[in-house]
Design a protein around this motif. Structure first.
Motif, PDB file in Angstrom:
ATOM      1  N   LEU A 223       0.826  -1.202   0.000  1.00  0.00           N
ATOM      2  CA  LEU A 223       0.000   0.000   0.000  1.00  0.00           C
ATOM      3  C   LEU A 223       0.865   1.260   0.000  1.00  0.00           C
ATOM      4  O   LEU A 223       0.642   2.181  -0.793  1.00  0.00           O
ATOM      5  N   LEU A 224       1.857   1.295   0.873  1.00  0.00           N
ATOM      6  CA  LEU A 224       2.708   2.479   0.971  1.00  0.00           C
ATOM      7  C   LEU A 224       3.553   2.673  -0.281  1.00  0.00           C
ATOM      8  O   LEU A 224       3.814   3.803  -0.688  1.00  0.00           O
ATOM      9  N   LEU A 225       3.974   1.583  -0.891  1.00  0.00           N
ATOM     10  CA  LEU A 225       4.726   1.690  -2.140  1.00  0.00           C
ATOM     11  C   LEU A 225       3.890   2.405  -3.196  1.00  0.00           C
ATOM     12  O   LEU A 225       4.372   3.323  -3.888  1.00  0.00           O
ATOM     13  N   LEU A 226       2.627   2.030  -3.318  1.00  0.00           N
ATOM     14  CA  LEU A 226       1.771   2.600  -4.356  1.00  0.00           C
ATOM     15  C   LEU A 226       1.289   4.002  -4.007  1.00  0.00           C
ATOM     16  O   LEU A 226       1.093   4.826  -4.897  1.00  0.00           O
ATOM     17  N   ALA A 227       1.109   4.274  -2.716  1.00  0.00           N
ATOM     18  CA  ALA A 227       0.563   5.566  -2.307  1.00  0.00           C
ATOM     19  C   ALA A 227       1.607   6.664  -2.203  1.00  0.00           C
ATOM     20  O   ALA A 227       1.286   7.843  -2.356  1.00  0.00           O
ATOM     21  N   SER A 228       2.846   6.306  -1.959  1.00  0.00           N
ATOM     22  CA  SER A 228       3.885   7.295  -1.636  1.00  0.00           C
ATOM     23  C   SER A 228       4.833   7.533  -2.805  1.00  0.00           C
ATOM     24  O   SER A 228       4.748   6.881  -3.849  1.00  0.00           O
ATOM     25  N   ASP A 229       5.777   8.452  -2.584  1.00  0.00           N
ATOM     26  CA  ASP A 229       6.767   8.775  -3.617  1.00  0.00           C
ATOM     27  C   ASP A 229       7.727   7.623  -3.890  1.00  0.00           C
ATOM     28  O   ASP A 229       8.418   7.632  -4.912  1.00  0.00           O
ATOM     29  N   SER A 230       7.764   6.642  -2.994  1.00  0.00           N
ATOM     30  CA  SER A 230       8.657   5.503  -3.233  1.00  0.00           C
ATOM     31  C   SER A 230       8.245   4.715  -4.471  1.00  0.00           C
ATOM     32  O   SER A 230       9.065   4.039  -5.086  1.00  0.00           O
ATOM     33  N   GLY A 231       6.974   4.813  -4.844  1.00  0.00           N
ATOM     34  CA  GLY A 231       6.492   4.163  -6.067  1.00  0.00           C
ATOM     35  C   GLY A 231       6.269   5.146  -7.190  1.00  0.00           C
ATOM     36  O   GLY A 231       5.418   4.924  -8.053  1.00  0.00           O
ATOM     37  N   GLY A 232       7.049   6.214  -7.190  1.00  0.00           N
ATOM     38  CA  GLY A 232       6.834   7.309  -8.128  1.00  0.00           C
ATOM     39  C   GLY A 232       6.968   6.954  -9.595  1.00  0.00           C
ATOM     40  O   GLY A 232       6.491   7.700 -10.457  1.00  0.00           O
ATOM     41  N   PHE A 233       7.601   5.815  -9.915  1.00  0.00           N
ATOM     42  CA  PHE A 233       7.746   5.420 -11.325  1.00  0.00           C
ATOM     43  C   PHE A 233       6.840   4.235 -11.649  1.00  0.00           C
ATOM     44  O   PHE A 233       7.046   3.537 -12.635  1.00  0.00           O
ATOM     45  N   MET A 234       5.814   4.031 -10.821  1.00  0.00           N
ATOM     46  CA  MET A 234       4.855   2.951 -11.050  1.00  0.00           C
ATOM     47  C   MET A 234       3.493   3.543 -11.380  1.00  0.00           C
ATOM     48  O   MET A 234       2.971   4.363 -10.626  1.00  0.00           O
ATOM     49  N   THR A 235       2.916   3.130 -12.487  1.00  0.00           N
ATOM     50  CA  THR A 235       1.538   3.494 -12.802  1.00  0.00           C
ATOM     51  C   THR A 235       0.948   2.464 -13.760  1.00  0.00           C
ATOM     52  O   THR A 235       1.678   1.854 -14.553  1.00  0.00           O
ATOM     53  N   GLY A 236      -0.347   2.232 -13.645  1.00  0.00           N
ATOM     54  CA  GLY A 236      -1.019   1.259 -14.488  1.00  0.00           C
ATOM     55  C   GLY A 236      -0.744  -0.180 -14.107  1.00  0.00           C
ATOM     56  O   GLY A 236      -1.046  -1.096 -14.872  1.00  0.00           O
ATOM     57  N   HIS A 237      -0.220  -0.397 -12.903  1.00  0.00           N
ATOM     58  CA  HIS A 237       0.217  -1.732 -12.485  1.00  0.00           C
ATOM     59  C   HIS A 237      -0.781  -2.354 -11.518  1.00  0.00           C
ATOM     60  O   HIS A 237      -1.405  -1.658 -10.716  1.00  0.00           O
ATOM     61  N   SER A 238      -0.915  -3.669 -11.572  1.00  0.00           N
ATOM     62  CA  SER A 238      -1.683  -4.418 -10.579  1.00  0.00           C
ATOM     63  C   SER A 238      -0.707  -5.254  -9.767  1.00  0.00           C
ATOM     64  O   SER A 238      -0.107  -6.200 -10.286  1.00  0.00           O
ATOM     65  N   LEU A 239      -0.519  -4.877  -8.515  1.00  0.00           N
ATOM     66  CA  LEU A 239       0.463  -5.520  -7.647  1.00  0.00           C
ATOM     67  C   LEU A 239      -0.206  -6.658  -6.883  1.00  0.00           C
ATOM     68  O   LEU A 239      -1.071  -6.440  -6.034  1.00  0.00           O
ATOM     69  N   LEU A 240       0.192  -7.873  -7.189  1.00  0.00           N
ATOM     70  CA  LEU A 240      -0.379  -9.062  -6.559  1.00  0.00           C
ATOM     71  C   LEU A 240       0.345  -9.377  -5.258  1.00  0.00           C
ATOM     72  O   LEU A 240       1.573  -9.449  -5.211  1.00  0.00           O
ATOM     73  N   VAL A 241      -0.444  -9.534  -4.201  1.00  0.00           N
ATOM     74  CA  VAL A 241       0.089  -9.984  -2.910  1.00  0.00           C
ATOM     75  C   VAL A 241      -0.779 -11.179  -2.512  1.00  0.00           C
ATOM     76  O   VAL A 241      -1.749 -11.058  -1.769  1.00  0.00           O
ATOM     77  N   ASP A 242      -0.441 -12.339  -3.060  1.00  0.00           N
ATOM     78  CA  ASP A 242      -1.371 -13.490  -3.015  1.00  0.00           C
ATOM     79  C   ASP A 242      -0.727 -14.793  -2.565  1.00  0.00           C
ATOM     80  O   ASP A 242      -1.309 -15.860  -2.740  1.00  0.00           O
TER      81      ASP A 242
END
Length: 248
Positions: A223-242
């Protein structure tokens, strides 16, 4: 880079389960959180623990309620930086027993509400030149669910994943990132008694490479990776945690 100091985050489905956890996690790294769900009493109890949070009771199947949530956020905090579209519904049922109203309602809550809230929040994010939308999808948007039969849920979560891609493409040059977080089996109201039911646990262990359900804290980092600047070069991705479910 995982800090969210001063940023405003709307979290839907925040009255219990993963949504409540997401609100706590974002707040813990500095975000001002807007708590959205139907059960106002639970939101008030959570808000009492989270300083500078805002309670916004809403039925997200209703257009006017969605509009009211965003309007209240803008009035109280002056803008939106993060939207976590977590609220969703689904239940186990065969296609033969599934009703048209049930299917339509699932699409309204699980897909239309995400599209609408994202659209409503986007002007504030564009104005600020920075924003992150995290759509909570599911591994069952990537693969079928049977023997846990729920066509409405699979269809809606698959739609969320591709909606995520399209919104990411449309808004990427306006400063918005849009990603999906796709959990596997985690304890929540939706999964009911799976955690204590022996047959369900045998099913999960037999089909999950890590041989167990996920623990709520195991979604924190994603969640924090996608919400914060740490994931600033990620978009359009579906991150599976399964737990490896979709790697089979």
């Amino acid at each position: 880079m995982f800090r969210l100091d001063g940023r405003v985050a709307i979290v839907t489905g925040a009255s219990s389960g993963l949504g409540e956890r997401f609100a706590r996690v974002l707040h813990a790294v500095g975000a001002k959180v807007v708590l959205v769900a139907r059960r106002a009493d639970r939101l008030e109890a959570l808000s009492a623990e989270l300083e500078n949070s805002l309670v916004a009771p809403a039925d997200l199947s209703i257009e006017a309620d969605r509009e009211r949530v965003v309007a209240a956020t803008l009035e109280h905090f002056g803008g939106v930086d993060i939207l976590v579209n977590n609220a969703g519904i689904g239940q186990k049922t065969s296609v033969e027993d599934e009703t048209l109203d049930q299917f339509r309602f699932a699409m309204e809550v699980n897909v239309t509400a995400i599209w609408h809230l994202s659209k409503l929040c986007s002007p504030s994010m564009i104005e600020r030149g920075n924003g992150s939308i995290v759509n909570i999808a599911s591994m069952l948007g990537h693969v079928g669910a049977t023997p846990v039969k729920q066509a409405h849920y699979c269809a809606s979560k698959g739609a969320v994943i591709n909606l995520t891609r399209e919104l990411a493409l449309q808004w990427s040059r306006k400063g918005l990132r849009v990603n999906a977080l796709s959990p596997g089996w985690f304890r929540s109201e939706m999964t009911g008694n799976m955690a204590t039911d022996e047959a369900s646990q045998n099913f999960v262990k037999a089909n999950t490479p890590l041989a167990r359900m996920g623990h709520a804290h195991e979604l924190d980092g994603a969640l924090l990776l996608l919400a914060s600047d740490s994931g600033g070069f990620m978009t359009g991705h579906s991150l599976l945690v399964d737990g490896g479910w979709t790697a089979r």
